[in-house]
Write a protein that holds these residues in place. Structure first.
Motif, short mmCIF file in Angstrom:
data_model
loop_
_atom_site.label_atom_id
_atom_site.label_comp_id
_atom_site.label_asym_id
_atom_site.label_seq_id
_atom_site.Cartn_x
_atom_site.Cartn_y
_atom_site.Cartn_z
N GLY A 167 8.31 100.42 3.66
CA GLY A 167 7.78 99.67 2.52
C GLY A 167 8.21 98.22 2.54
N ALA A 168 9.50 97.99 2.82
CA ALA A 168 10.00 96.62 2.86
C ALA A 168 9.46 95.86 4.07
CB ALA A 168 11.53 96.62 2.87
N PHE A 169 9.37 96.55 5.20
CA PHE A 169 8.83 95.91 6.41
C PHE A 169 7.37 95.47 6.17
CE2 PHE A 169 6.99 95.41 10.55
CZ PHE A 169 8.03 95.04 11.39
N LEU A 170 6.58 96.37 5.62
CA LEU A 170 5.17 96.04 5.37
C LEU A 170 5.03 94.94 4.33
CD1 LEU A 170 3.83 99.70 5.49
CD2 LEU A 170 3.00 97.83 6.95
N TRP A 171 5.90 94.93 3.32
CA TRP A 171 5.85 93.85 2.34
C TRP A 171 6.18 92.52 3.01
CZ3 TRP A 171 9.51 90.35 0.49
CH2 TRP A 171 9.08 89.57 -0.59
N GLY A 172 7.18 92.53 3.88
CA GLY A 172 7.50 91.31 4.60
C GLY A 172 6.33 90.80 5.43
N LEU A 173 5.64 91.71 6.11
CA LEU A 173 4.45 91.32 6.87
C LEU A 173 3.39 90.73 5.96
CD1 LEU A 173 3.55 94.05 9.53
CD2 LEU A 173 4.48 91.77 9.91
N ALA A 174 3.16 91.40 4.82
CA ALA A 174 2.13 90.93 3.89
C ALA A 174 2.44 89.54 3.36
CB ALA A 174 1.99 91.91 2.73
N GLU A 175 3.73 89.22 3.28
CA GLU A 175 4.14 87.91 2.77
C GLU A 175 4.29 86.87 3.88
OE1 GLU A 175 4.53 87.02 -0.56
OE2 GLU A 175 3.47 88.94 -0.76
N GLY A 176 3.96 87.25 5.11
CA GLY A 176 3.94 86.29 6.20
C GLY A 176 5.25 86.09 6.93
N HIS A 177 6.20 87.00 6.77
CA HIS A 177 7.48 86.86 7.47
C HIS A 177 7.37 87.34 8.92
CE1 HIS A 177 9.75 85.66 3.91
NE2 HIS A 177 9.08 86.60 3.24
N ASP A 178 8.27 86.85 9.76
CA ASP A 178 8.25 87.23 11.16
C ASP A 178 8.79 88.66 11.33
OD1 ASP A 178 11.31 87.12 12.08
OD2 ASP A 178 10.93 85.44 10.72
N PRO A 179 8.50 89.31 12.47
CA PRO A 179 8.90 90.71 12.64
C PRO A 179 10.40 90.95 12.52
CG PRO A 179 7.23 90.12 14.26
CD PRO A 179 7.63 88.85 13.57
N GLU A 180 11.23 90.05 13.01
CA GLU A 180 12.67 90.25 12.91
C GLU A 180 13.12 90.25 11.45
OE1 GLU A 180 16.81 88.57 14.84
OE2 GLU A 180 15.10 87.21 14.66
N THR A 181 12.62 89.31 10.66
CA THR A 181 12.96 89.28 9.23
C THR A 181 12.48 90.53 8.53
OG1 THR A 181 12.89 86.86 9.19
CG2 THR A 181 12.67 87.99 7.08
N CYS A 182 11.29 91.00 8.88
CA CYS A 182 10.76 92.24 8.29
C CYS A 182 11.68 93.41 8.60
CB CYS A 182 9.36 92.52 8.82
SG CYS A 182 8.10 91.34 8.30
N GLY A 183 12.20 93.47 9.84
CA GLY A 183 13.13 94.53 10.20
C GLY A 183 14.41 94.46 9.40
N MET A 184 14.90 93.25 9.17
CA MET A 184 16.11 93.08 8.34
C MET A 184 15.85 93.53 6.91
SD MET A 184 17.27 89.38 9.91
CE MET A 184 18.61 89.13 8.74
N MET A 185 14.68 93.18 6.38
CA MET A 185 14.31 93.63 5.04
C MET A 185 14.27 95.16 4.98
SD MET A 185 11.27 90.96 4.04
CE MET A 185 11.64 89.27 3.53
N GLY A 186 13.71 95.77 6.01
CA GLY A 186 13.65 97.23 6.06
C GLY A 186 15.03 97.85 6.03
#
Length: 332
Positions: A283-302
């Protein structure tokens, strides 16, 4: 112009019944630790009568993901089937209270199956063992897929567990075709090694032709590609799918996109209940993607989201995740 939804999840609509148990209880009752086992209604009634005090809350893997996505402010909807009964009402009310759009018609009271439920036994080490009666959610059909909704979302997220069902594959195919027509993308979670064993051919075809983003854990990706070599399994997945995200418990997460690979360290946390860790990671990874964050940041959010949800009982976020992201130095 933005679409109506950023994420539509399709999965099992399940009410989680969470209770504590020890390893001896699991052994005495033939429950394999740490996985999801499908059971029938009679077995569900038997286990429910044997467990101690329990907490009931709407669950289901992808439903948890979309709830986490909505907690962060994402525009999310969920597709999964419940019955017009007490547990069905609990499921629908709880999911809508999270800010998730849920409009699937209820199965009538005359339907022979009941709303699905999963008796989740949490051992002292925080591991969860799921005993799932699918009930009416097993009967999700192509007619339950709103093609207009699918065309009006950036992403659909498909649950591997949902491959169990007489018309599930056809329902997924209809959803994929509609989202692709709307220029949206497809994410898939493999869900469980035993689920892969049951539907290996269907998974393989979808990975080769339809999936843009794959979520898995170490055991699942090794099972999918029939190898004990973790790096080889990751490489095989990356050769088929644009973005691969693989979690590895306390070792964090691996994210691969094209020639780039990132390792995102886990957040040290005392594990109370592992239920929903992978779901909230997604959920957090996909939200990060939807908000335009890079994959590494999305992984950290996850990883941050997963650490929050395993610190307490149940798969619902209990703190402000955006505030936690900021605490870890992430810019939103």
């Amino acid at each position: 112009m933005s679409k109506r939804f950023q994420l539509v999840g399709i999965g099992n609509a399940i009410v989680d019944v969470l209770a504590h148990a020890d390893d001896g209880f699991l052994a005495e009752n033939g429950i394999e630790k740490g996985i999801m086992q499908l059971i029938d209604r009679a077995r569900g009634v038997e286990l429910y009568g044997m467990v101690g005090p329990a907490t009931e809350i709407s669950g289901g893997s992808v439903a948890n993901t979309v709830a986490g996505f909505a907690h962060l402010g994402g525009r999310g909807a969920f597709v999964g089937k419940v019955k017009d009964d007490q547990l069905g009402a609990i499921f629908a009310h709880d999911l809508r209270a999270q800010g998730v759009r849920y409009e699937v018609p209820l199965a009538s009271v005359q339907h022979p199956q009941e709303t699905g439920r999963s008796i989740i036994l949490v051992t002292p080490d925080g591991e969860r063992s799921m005993n799932t009666y699918l009930g009416v959610t097993e009967h999700l059909s192509p007619s339950d897929i709103d093609e207009e909704m699918m065309a009006e979302t950036d992403w659909i997220f498909l649950e591997g567990y949902r491959f169990d069902g007489p018309e599930s594959h056809e329902a997924f195919a209809r959803a994929i075709a509609a989202v692709k027509r709307g220029r949206g993308k497809v994410a898939l979670t493999l869900s469980d090694p035993f689920c892969i064993d049951r539907h290996r051919e269907a998974f393989a075809g979808m990975l080769k032709h339809d999936v843009d983003l794959l979520f898995a854990n170490r055991a699942e990706i090794l099972s999918m590609y029939a190898t004990e070599d973790f790096d080889a399994a990751l490489a095989a997945a990356a050769a088929e799918v644009e973005t691969v995200v693989c979690t590895e418990h306390e070792h964090g997460a691996h994210v691969i996109k094209g020639p780039m690979r990132w390792h995102c360290p886990a957040v040290p946390t005392r594990v109370v209940d592992a239920t929903g860790a992978g779901d909230l990671f997604a959920g957090a990874f996909l939200w990060g993607l939807a908000e335009g964050h890079d994959p590494e940041t999305c992984g950290m959010m996850g990883n941050i989201a997963a650490s929050e949800v395993i610190s307490h009982l149940g798969a619902r976020v209990e703190t402000d995740l955006k505030a936690r992201f900021r605490d870890f130095g992430l810019k939103l």
